[in-house]
Design an enzyme around this catalytic site. Structure first.
Site, PDB file in Angstrom:
ATOM      1  N   PRO A 137      -2.831 -11.833  10.304  1.00  0.00           N
ATOM      2  CA  PRO A 137      -3.176 -11.622  11.718  1.00  0.00           C
ATOM      3  C   PRO A 137      -3.333 -10.135  12.019  1.00  0.00           C
ATOM      4  O   PRO A 137      -2.575  -9.318  11.487  1.00  0.00           O
ATOM      5  CB  PRO A 137      -1.989 -12.203  12.482  1.00  0.00           C
ATOM      6  CG  PRO A 137      -0.884 -12.313  11.502  1.00  0.00           C
ATOM      7  CD  PRO A 137      -1.488 -12.416  10.140  1.00  0.00           C
ATOM      8  N   ASN A 159       0.858  -1.189   0.000  1.00  0.00           N
ATOM      9  CA  ASN A 159       0.000   0.000   0.000  1.00  0.00           C
ATOM     10  C   ASN A 159       0.895   1.241   0.000  1.00  0.00           C
ATOM     11  O   ASN A 159       2.118   1.139  -0.064  1.00  0.00           O
ATOM     12  CB  ASN A 159      -0.940  -0.020   1.211  1.00  0.00           C
ATOM     13  CG  ASN A 159      -0.154  -0.138   2.496  1.00  0.00           C
ATOM     14  OD1 ASN A 159       0.642   0.736   2.817  1.00  0.00           O
ATOM     15  ND2 ASN A 159      -0.324  -1.238   3.210  1.00  0.00           N
ATOM     16  N   LYS A 207       8.685 -17.501 -10.408  1.00  0.00           N
ATOM     17  CA  LYS A 207       7.988 -16.357 -10.988  1.00  0.00           C
ATOM     18  C   LYS A 207       6.795 -16.835 -11.834  1.00  0.00           C
ATOM     19  O   LYS A 207       6.940 -17.769 -12.633  1.00  0.00           O
ATOM     20  CB  LYS A 207       8.980 -15.578 -11.864  1.00  0.00           C
ATOM     21  CG  LYS A 207       8.420 -14.292 -12.394  1.00  0.00           C
ATOM     22  CD  LYS A 207       9.453 -13.569 -13.230  1.00  0.00           C
ATOM     23  CE  LYS A 207       8.798 -12.405 -13.945  1.00  0.00           C
ATOM     24  NZ  LYS A 207       9.652 -11.845 -14.961  1.00  0.00           N
ATOM     25  N   LYS A 261     -13.689   0.656  15.924  1.00  0.00           N
ATOM     26  CA  LYS A 261     -12.415  -0.079  16.059  1.00  0.00           C
ATOM     27  C   LYS A 261     -11.886   0.009  17.490  1.00  0.00           C
ATOM     28  O   LYS A 261     -11.323  -0.950  18.012  1.00  0.00           O
ATOM     29  CB  LYS A 261     -11.366   0.484  15.096  1.00  0.00           C
ATOM     30  CG  LYS A 261     -11.555  -0.036  13.700  1.00  0.00           C
ATOM     31  CD  LYS A 261     -10.605   0.592  12.706  1.00  0.00           C
ATOM     32  CE  LYS A 261     -11.170   0.360  11.316  1.00  0.00           C
ATOM     33  NZ  LYS A 261     -10.472   1.071  10.278  1.00  0.00           N
TER      34      LYS A 261
HETATM   35  O1  C5P Z   1      -8.957  -2.547  11.101  1.00  0.00           O
HETATM   36  P1  C5P Z   1      -7.969  -1.609  10.515  1.00  0.00           P
HETATM   37  O2  C5P Z   1      -6.976  -2.289   9.611  1.00  0.00           O
HETATM   38  O3  C5P Z   1      -8.539  -0.381   9.878  1.00  0.00           O
HETATM   39  O4  C5P Z   1      -7.187  -1.075  11.789  1.00  0.00           O
HETATM   40  C1  C5P Z   1      -6.122  -0.194  11.671  1.00  0.00           C
HETATM   41  C2  C5P Z   1      -5.247  -0.319  12.892  1.00  0.00           C
HETATM   42  O5  C5P Z   1      -4.937  -1.683  13.165  1.00  0.00           O
HETATM   43  C3  C5P Z   1      -3.907   0.340  12.689  1.00  0.00           C
HETATM   44  O6  C5P Z   1      -3.498   0.810  13.952  1.00  0.00           O
HETATM   45  C4  C5P Z   1      -3.030  -0.783  12.183  1.00  0.00           C
HETATM   46  O7  C5P Z   1      -1.661  -0.556  12.479  1.00  0.00           O
HETATM   47  C5  C5P Z   1      -3.572  -1.967  12.952  1.00  0.00           C
HETATM   48  N1  C5P Z   1      -3.504  -3.244  12.228  1.00  0.00           N
HETATM   49  C6  C5P Z   1      -2.677  -4.253  12.681  1.00  0.00           C
HETATM   50  N2  C5P Z   1      -2.648  -5.474  12.036  1.00  0.00           N
HETATM   51  C7  C5P Z   1      -3.409  -5.687  10.956  1.00  0.00           C
HETATM   52  C8  C5P Z   1      -4.251  -4.658  10.482  1.00  0.00           C
HETATM   53  C9  C5P Z   1      -4.259  -3.461  11.131  1.00  0.00           C
HETATM   54  O8  C5P Z   1      -1.954  -4.033  13.668  1.00  0.00           O
HETATM   55  N3  C5P Z   1      -3.356  -6.878  10.335  1.00  0.00           N
END
Ligand code: C5P
Length: 416
Positions: free
Chosen positions: A304, A209, A288, A336
């Site tokens: 996770p 991303n 590949k 959240k």
């Molecule tokens: O649920 P969402 O991805 O929007 O949540 C964002 C928050 O969760 C951020 O603080 C991000 O660093 C954390 N996060 C995480 N592990 C993931 C997905 C998001 O620690 N797999």
């Protein structure tokens, strides 16, 4: 008294007080520091390098032009590695060298090459200490910002009484930790995840991303400024490590999860700033992928949730999460906060002009169960300071003062 996580170059110059530096090495390590010892040639005539190797747990550096030592950790690397250079004992001769900017051995060269603070613990005969030449050198060194620890008064190895004794090891550790532990987060361990993750499709392709990691790195700097011991768990980014932070680099969400869980001991505050990929390819091909078909369907599986895992521990650290949203900012962010059992969440609008991903600027709405605060658009460095200040207030409010709990975190379940 803590030097938790600090990287200290202990410079030893020639003087009988060098025997006390053996004990000093142990005391520094007891206070949580990592110590690398650099000895001048004269110092090795008073004590052996083997003593310091055993006590510091690291090879001792003695020569500037030693190809073997330079290959392991060169003088420039050593100069960069140091959070502080403590010279104990600092002889009259060594201080004269420093005052004149000489660089004819490893220790003096390192002192010129470092931008870390330098502290001197002088040790010499009282007449040498009061000699106008030494007084002049000391005045110059102080003016340049070097810290002077001591010397103390008392009986000297030469049989005289007076000023010139090196401070005792525990006094030195205490004074040194005073150099660091000034901020409100002193003695607290803060872990920050930052940057994007890479989820491999095959050996040359991955899903990622647009996170630059700038906000997470700015938060690390702000937490360091307030005296915290900072561990920065970073995905692939093109940013240099803030001085004093421990950086561990990872690529995938799973790796970030594993490192975070392994490194949680002595962490009181966890900040999840990384833009962790929510999905990864079910299969990461070993070879590949060739373009044969018109359509290629990638099957993805959830990664996770690191933040939820940490916040779900039986005795979790204080947790701050982030939420990047394109709509319903407060509703989604508060959702959240609750679902992941966080202490705080910082939300930002995705797509706001010159803000957020890849930008130097950001703006945040911060929520906690019974409150909120807006942090308007500002450079990320400035915003990071404001957010860490707010976090410090919330942490103090929920912990009745900032007293670190040296807990380890027991796992309950792993939602990932
Ligand atoms: O649920 P969402 O991805 O929007 O949540 C964002 C928050 O969760 C951020 O603080 C991000 O660093 C954390 N996060 C995480 N592990 C993931 C997905 C998001 O620690 N797999």
């Amino acid at each position: 008294m803590s030097l938790f996580g600090k990287q200290i170059v202990l410079g030893i110059s020639g003087g009988i007080a060098a025997y006390k530096s053996a004990d000093l090495t142990r005391r520094l390590r007891d206070a949580g520091a990592e110590v690398r010892v650099v000895m001048t040639r004269a110092a090795t005539e008073f004590v052996t390098s083997l003593t310091f190797q055993a006590l510091s747990g690291n090879p001792v550096h003695t020569a500037l032009l030693d190809p073997q030592a330079e290959a392991a950790m060169g003088h420039i690397e050593l100069a960069r590695w140091a959070d502080v250079v403590l010279i104990a004992p600092a002889s009259a001769d060594f201080m004269a060298k420093l005052a004149h900017g000489l660089a004819d051995d490893l220790l003096s060269t390192l002192c010129l090459a470092t931008d870390a603070p330098i502290a001197l613990a002088p040790a010499m005969n009282r007449l040498m200490w009061s000699n106008p030449a030494t007084r002049h050198n000391v005045a110059q060194l102080k003016e340049r910002g070097l810290a002077l620890f001591g010397p103390g008064q008392g009986s000297q190895a030469c049989g005289e009484q007076g000023e010139g004794r090196m401070l005792e090891p525990l006094e030195l550790v205490d004074t040194l930790s005073g150099l660091f532990n000034r901020g409100e987060l002193r003695e607290l361990g803060v872990m920050i995840t930052a940057g994007p993750t890479h989820e491999a499709i095959d050996p040359v392709r991955y899903i990622t991303n647009r996170s630059s990691g700038k906000m997470g790195f700015a938060l690390a700097e702000a937490a360091l400024e307030m005296g915290a011991a900072v561990k920065l768990i970073s995905g692939p980014v093109a940013l240099s490590t803030p001085r004093g932070a421990r950086r561990i680099e990872v690529e995938s969400a799973q790796q970030m999860h594993d490192v975070v869980m392994d490194e949680l001991a002595k962490i009181q505050i966890f900040i999840a700033c990384a833009a962790v990929a929510d999905y990864r390819p079910v299969i990461s091909e070993r070879q590949k992928i060739k373009k044969k078909k018109d359509q290629l369907i990638l099957a993805l599986v959830r990664t996770p949730d690191i933040l939820a895992t940490v916040a779900g521990l039986e005795s979790p650290p204080f947790t701050l999460g982030f939420a990047a949203e394109t709509r319903n900012l407060e509703e989604y962010a508060r959702g959240k906060l609750k679902q992941k059992s966080l202490d705080m969440i910082a939300a930002n609008w995705v797509g706001a002009p010159d803000s957020g991903f890849e930008s130097e600027y950001n703006a945040l709405e911060v929520y906690w169960t019974d409150g909120q605060r807006s942090l308007p658009k500002a450079p990320k460095q400035e915003l990071a300071r404001q957010l860490i200040q707010l976090l410090t207030e919330r942490y103090a409010a929920t912990h009745k003062g900032i007293v670190p709990q040296r807990q380890t975190h027991r796992r309950t379940q792993d939602p990932g």
